[in-house]
Design an enzyme around this catalytic site. Structure first.
Site, PDB file in Angstrom:
ATOM      1  N   GLU A 119     -18.848  53.861 -25.661  1.00 43.22           N
ATOM      2  CA  GLU A 119     -18.241  55.369 -25.649  1.00 43.22           C
ATOM      3  C   GLU A 119     -19.237  56.055 -24.602  1.00 43.22           C
ATOM      4  O   GLU A 119     -19.982  55.630 -23.994  1.00 43.22           O
ATOM      5  CB  GLU A 119     -19.039  55.954 -27.063  1.00 43.22           C
ATOM      6  CG  GLU A 119     -20.520  56.267 -27.294  1.00 43.22           C
ATOM      7  CD  GLU A 119     -20.639  57.018 -28.634  1.00 43.22           C
ATOM      8  OE1 GLU A 119     -20.107  58.106 -28.653  1.00 43.22           O
ATOM      9  OE2 GLU A 119     -21.339  56.715 -29.342  1.00 43.22           O
ATOM     10  N   GLU A 128     -18.763  62.908 -37.145  1.00 44.88           N
ATOM     11  CA  GLU A 128     -19.924  62.951 -36.793  1.00 44.88           C
ATOM     12  C   GLU A 128     -20.376  64.295 -36.153  1.00 44.88           C
ATOM     13  O   GLU A 128     -20.510  64.455 -34.819  1.00 44.88           O
ATOM     14  CB  GLU A 128     -20.066  61.912 -35.432  1.00 44.88           C
ATOM     15  CG  GLU A 128     -21.466  61.268 -35.266  1.00 44.88           C
ATOM     16  CD  GLU A 128     -21.484  60.555 -33.987  1.00 44.88           C
ATOM     17  OE1 GLU A 128     -22.237  59.650 -33.908  1.00 44.88           O
ATOM     18  OE2 GLU A 128     -20.796  61.012 -32.939  1.00 44.88           O
TER      19      GLU A 128
END
Length: 280
Positions: A155, A256
């Site tokens: 990521e 998240e």
């Protein structure tokens, strides 16, 4: 309104933190979620005692929660200490020691996604050498993920909060994914599209979705600015999720984000209870 076909998973390393780790799966289940994801839960050690692994595994199973994603060891999170695999010396060694431990734990719970944070640039280390070390360690991680039937996620983070992290754009992370796939030939490395981090970097999110969904293995959301629940910032999360579905993404969407203050049920008020369970 989000699509009823979206499969949500809740990150219990950021949410439900008012509870001890072993109580969080049950708290997530009580709030209506049957799928959870985790950062590496033992930031001080890549190789916890078997009893600790067993206790967490038992808590997840007892709660009836599915583990959908797990980070490899990455040091202290959240914070400026982001990742270990490209940091020469002890941190890289700790990441390497964690690879099979994390992969085997994930496999025991049929978790099919393992996330590897790239690691910061560090003073005194040659960036070229750090990138070489990163690719070496990511290939080990990709092979371990493949062994247990999982994908390896890479990521991009955001530059304002992680100024020493080199992957601060979708193209930068995607390039690393492609390098790993080329190195292993396994084609199991995928982009983790975190819409909050990309928004903080000023990227055009509809364009990111259009260009990179095909290589995306997981999506995470939080509103921006602030990293709060959808509706607390300026992102049109429902529209972005609709664009992802139109582009062909049907995987997990990880919640998240930071809980409210104080934390509690209001953190999920934006998402109706019937839409929280993946098995609905």
């Amino acid at each position: 309104m989000v699509s009823p076909d979206t499969r949500f998973t809740v990150n219990i390393s950021l949410l439900f933190t008012e509870f001890p780790l072993l109580e969080r799966p049950a708290a997530a289940a009580a709030a209506g979620f049957d799928a959870v994801e985790l950062w590496w839960p033992w930031p001080d050690t890549p190789t916890p005692e078997a009893a600790e692994l067993d206790a967490l595994r038992g808590a997840l199973r007892d709660a009836g929660t599915r583990l959908t994603g797990l980070n490899f060891y990455a040091g202290q999170l959240p914070g400026p200490d982001r990742g270990a695999l490209s940091v020469p010396g002890e941190e890289s060694d700790r990441f390497r020691a964690n690879i099979d431990v994390a992969a085997d734990f994930a496999a025991s719970l049929e978790c099919r996604a393992l996330n590897a944070l790239y690691g910061n640039r560090v003073e005194g280390a040659d960036p070229v050498e750090q990138d070489r070390l990163a690719l070496e360690n990511l290939t080990y991680a990709a092979r371990a993920a493949d062994r247990v039937g999982a994908v390896l996620l890479v990521e991009a983070l955001n530059k304002p909060e992680s100024p020493h992290y080199p992957l601060v754009s979708a193209p930068a992370a995607v390039e690393v994914v492609q390098r790993v796939n080329a190195a292993t030939g396994l084609d199991n490395a995928r982009f983790l599209m975190d819409l909050y981090h990309l928004a903080m970097n000023g990227e055009d999110l509809p364009e990111v979705i259009e260009r990179h969904t095909a290589l995306t293995g997981h999506v995470q959301i939080a509103d921006s600015p602030g990293r709060g629940a959808p509706g607390t910032g300026s992102l049109d999360v429902a529209d972005l999720l609709a664009r992802l579905r139109k582009a062909g993404y049907d995987g997990w969407v990880g919640l998240e984000y930071k809980p409210g203050d104080p934390p509690g049920p209001q953190s999920f008020a934006w998402l109706p209870v019937p839409l929280r369970a993946s098995g609905r």
